[in-house]
Design a protein around this motif. Structure first.
Motif, PDB file in Angstrom:
ATOM      1  N   PHE A 165       0.808  -1.214   0.000  1.00 56.36           N
ATOM      2  CA  PHE A 165       0.000   0.000   0.000  1.00 56.36           C
ATOM      3  C   PHE A 165       0.839   1.261   0.000  1.00 56.36           C
ATOM      4  O   PHE A 165       1.930   1.319   0.579  1.00 56.36           O
ATOM      5  N   ILE A 166       0.269   2.275  -0.619  1.00 56.74           N
ATOM      6  CA  ILE A 166       0.718   3.654  -0.487  1.00 56.74           C
ATOM      7  C   ILE A 166      -0.392   4.398   0.241  1.00 56.74           C
ATOM      8  O   ILE A 166      -1.571   4.233  -0.090  1.00 56.74           O
ATOM      9  N   GLY A 167      -0.033   5.168   1.264  1.00 60.54           N
ATOM     10  CA  GLY A 167      -1.047   5.849   2.054  1.00 60.54           C
ATOM     11  C   GLY A 167      -0.542   7.147   2.635  1.00 60.54           C
ATOM     12  O   GLY A 167       0.623   7.531   2.469  1.00 60.54           O
ATOM     13  N   THR A 168      -1.437   7.811   3.345  1.00 61.45           N
ATOM     14  CA  THR A 168      -1.106   9.109   3.911  1.00 61.45           C
ATOM     15  C   THR A 168      -0.301   9.013   5.198  1.00 61.45           C
ATOM     16  O   THR A 168       0.341   9.973   5.601  1.00 61.45           O
ATOM     17  N   SER A 169      -0.346   7.844   5.875  1.00 59.48           N
ATOM     18  CA  SER A 169       0.326   7.747   7.161  1.00 59.48           C
ATOM     19  C   SER A 169       0.852   6.331   7.383  1.00 59.48           C
ATOM     20  O   SER A 169       0.399   5.369   6.742  1.00 59.48           O
ATOM     21  N   VAL A 170       1.787   6.226   8.308  1.00 50.84           N
ATOM     22  CA  VAL A 170       2.320   4.922   8.720  1.00 50.84           C
ATOM     23  C   VAL A 170       1.196   4.054   9.267  1.00 50.84           C
ATOM     24  O   VAL A 170       1.106   2.852   8.973  1.00 50.84           O
ATOM     25  N   GLU A 171       0.319   4.652  10.068  1.00 51.60           N
ATOM     26  CA  GLU A 171      -0.777   3.891  10.678  1.00 51.60           C
ATOM     27  C   GLU A 171      -1.731   3.335   9.624  1.00 51.60           C
ATOM     28  O   GLU A 171      -2.211   2.208   9.738  1.00 51.60           O
ATOM     29  N   ASP A 172      -2.016   4.121   8.576  1.00 50.63           N
ATOM     30  CA  ASP A 172      -2.943   3.672   7.536  1.00 50.63           C
ATOM     31  C   ASP A 172      -2.405   2.462   6.785  1.00 50.63           C
ATOM     32  O   ASP A 172      -3.125   1.495   6.535  1.00 50.63           O
ATOM     33  N   VAL A 173      -1.134   2.510   6.379  1.00 55.45           N
ATOM     34  CA  VAL A 173      -0.593   1.383   5.617  1.00 55.45           C
ATOM     35  C   VAL A 173      -0.438   0.160   6.506  1.00 55.45           C
ATOM     36  O   VAL A 173      -0.577  -0.978   6.040  1.00 55.45           O
ATOM     37  N   ALA A 174      -0.178   0.361   7.800  1.00 62.16           N
ATOM     38  CA  ALA A 174      -0.088  -0.772   8.722  1.00 62.16           C
ATOM     39  C   ALA A 174      -1.440  -1.458   8.859  1.00 62.16           C
ATOM     40  O   ALA A 174      -1.541  -2.699   8.796  1.00 62.16           O
ATOM     41  N   LEU A 175      -2.508  -0.677   9.063  1.00 67.60           N
ATOM     42  CA  LEU A 175      -3.842  -1.252   9.207  1.00 67.60           C
ATOM     43  C   LEU A 175      -4.259  -1.993   7.942  1.00 67.60           C
ATOM     44  O   LEU A 175      -4.763  -3.123   8.002  1.00 67.60           O
ATOM     45  N   ALA A 176      -4.067  -1.373   6.786  1.00 69.55           N
ATOM     46  CA  ALA A 176      -4.467  -2.008   5.530  1.00 69.55           C
ATOM     47  C   ALA A 176      -3.700  -3.307   5.307  1.00 69.55           C
ATOM     48  O   ALA A 176      -4.281  -4.314   4.879  1.00 69.55           O
ATOM     49  N   THR A 177      -2.402  -3.313   5.598  1.00 70.59           N
ATOM     50  CA  THR A 177      -1.603  -4.521   5.426  1.00 70.59           C
ATOM     51  C   THR A 177      -2.095  -5.625   6.335  1.00 70.59           C
ATOM     52  O   THR A 177      -2.196  -6.796   5.940  1.00 70.59           O
TER      53      THR A 177
END
Length: 369
Positions: A165-177
Motif C-alpha cells: 500500500f501507499i497511504g497518507t500515514s504509517v498507521e494507515d498502511v499498517a492497518l491495511a496490510t
C-alpha cells in the motif's frame, strides 16, 4: 467520503493523470450500502491497474468496507524503467511539480494520495514500485516481508513481487496490510495473518545508516536530509558492518525467472548466491542494530518523461526485493521543493520494527496549495 474523493478525481485527474479507469457509479452504490461497523467503512481507495481480478489485496479491502473508485496508472509494460505512469495518452505528473514524475510503477497511486484524493491505494513492488513513488510524492509506502500479502497467482518463482500500500500515514498502511494479510485459497503459502502492531512510544531504536549500497553515490542534499531525520529522540545511530553484494545482475536474472523467460543455470546459481550472501549479511547487521535506514532513492523525482535516463532511482530499493526484507518509505523533508524519502528496513517478519522506526522519523509534508 466517496463523493469527496470523486470530486477530487474530477478536479485533479485532468492535471495529474493518475486514473487508469473510473467507476464512479459503482463506487457510490457501494458507499450507499456499506456496513458502517466495518474497520474501513466508506474509505475510498484506488487499485493499481492490471491487478488480477479477485486479488486478495482488493477483495479483503472491500470486505473491510473500503470502496474502490477504479484503477490507478502504472508504467507501460515494455518500458526499460518503470518509474513513471501512463494513462494511454498522458504521463502521470507529480503534485509537487508538474514537470516531474510521480515515480512508479505504482505511479497513479502515489499521485492520488499525495493530492489528497484518496487516503490509500494498492500497489505492487518488484524493485521499489511502492517505495519509489511514495518517496517522490512525499507519502508512505510499505513493502512487507515476502509473502506478507497474498497474491492472486500465489508466490512468484523468484519471489520478487510483493503487494502492498501507499497511504497518507504509517498507521494507515499498517492497518491495511494487516487487514489483507494471511493465507488465501489463491495463495495458501502466504505468511500467517499479521496483527496491527503497536508502533507508538516504543524504542529506543538502534539503527545503522547507509547512503549507498553500491558504487552509485547518493546526491549530497538527499543524504543530508535523511541523516538529519535520524536526530530525533528514540533513535540511536550506531556504526555497524554490512557486507552487501551488488544486486543488479541477481535482480535481472530473478526478474526473468519470474517472467517465465529462459535463464542460464549459471546465472541463476549466481543470483541465489547473492541472495543468500546478502541475507546473511543483513542477519549479521541485525544482530547489533534493530533496523537499517537509507535514502529511499538517491535522487529526487526526475522529469516525467525522463524515466529511461533515470533507472538509477531503484538502486537503494531493489536489493530488498531480492532478499525479501520488509521496508517502508516515509517522507522526511524537501530538496529544491521536492520530497525526500527515508527507507527503513527491518528483519524478516518485523514490519512492526520498520514501522515503529519510521513513525519516529517521519515528517508530515503537504503539497503547497
Amino acid at each position: 467520503m466517496v463523493s469527496e474523493a470523486l470530486d477530487g478525481v474530477a478536479r485533479w485527474d485532468p492535471v495529474l493523470h493518475f486514473i487508469d479507469s473510473l467507476d464512479a457509479e459503482g463506487a457510490l452504490a457501494r458507499a450507499r450500502s456499506v456496513d458502517l461497523g466495518l474497520p474501513l467503512a466508506g474509505v475510498p481507495f484506488l487499485i493499481k491497474a492490471r491487478t488480477p481480478v479477485g486479488s486478495p489485496i482488493v477483495t479483503r479491502l472491500i470486505a473491510a468496507g473500503a470502496i474502490p473508485l477504479g484503477t490507478s496508472t502504472r508504467a507501460r509494460p515494455d518500458a526499460v524503467s518503470q518509474t513513471f505512469g501512463w494513462n494511454g495518452s498522458e504521463y502521470t505528473r507529480n503534485p509537487w511539480d508538474l514537470s516531474r514524475s510521480s515515480g512508479g510503477s505504482s505511479a497513479g497511486a502515489a499521485a492520488a494520495v499525495a493530492a489528497g484524493v484518496v487516503p490509500l491505494a494498492t500497489g505492487g513492488d518488484s524493485a521499489g514500485s511502492l517505495r519509489i513513488p511514495a518517496s517522490f510524492c512525499g507519502v508512505v509506502g510499505l513493502k512487507g516481508t515476502a509473502g506478507r500479502v497474498p497474491r492472486a497467482d500465489g508466490r512468484s518463482l523468484a519471489g520478487l513481487t510483493i503487494g502492498g500500500f501507499i497511504g497518507t500515514s504509517v498507521e494507515d498502511v499498517a492497518l491495511a496490510t494487516s487487514l489483507v494479510s494471511g493465507p488465501d485459497r489463491l495463495d495458501p503459502g502466504a505468511l500467517p495473518r499479521w496483527p496491527v502492531p503497536s508502533i507508538v512510544g516504543l524504542g529506543p531504536w538502534r539503527v545503522a545508516y547507509r547512503s549507498a549500497l553500491s558504487s552509485l553515490a547518493c546526491d549530497p542534499p538527499v543524504d543530508a536530509v535523511v541523516r538529519a531525520s535520524l536526530g530525533v529522540p528514540g533513535v540511536v545511530v550506531q556504526d555497524a558492518a554490512l557486507d552487501w553484494l551488488p544486486v543488479e545482475s541477481a535482480w535481472l536474472t530473478l526478474r526473468d525467472l519470474d517472467a517465465g523467460l529462459a535463464v542460464e543455470p549459471s546465472a541463476l546459481r549466481a543470483a541465489v548466491r547473492v541472495r543468500s550472501h546478502n541475507n546473511t549479511a543483513m542477519a549479521d547487521l541485525f544482530s547489533s542494530v534493530d533496523a537499517l535506514v537509507t535514502p529511499t532513492t538517491p535522487r529526487v523525482a526526475h522529469g516525467y518523461d525522463q524515466h529511461e535516463q533515470n533507472i538509477v532511482v531503484g538502486d537503494l530499493s531493489w536489493g530488498f526485493n531480492v532478499t525479501g526484507h520488509p521496508a517502508v518509505s516515509v517522507p522526511v523533508g524537501l530538496v529544491d521543493g521536492l520530497p525526500v524519502g527515508a527507507q527503513v528496513v527491518a528483519p524478516h517478519g518485523r514490519e512492526d520494527v520498520a514501522l515503529a522506526v519510521a513513525a519516529r522519523i517521519v515528517r508530515a509534508i503537504s503539497v503547497p496549495g
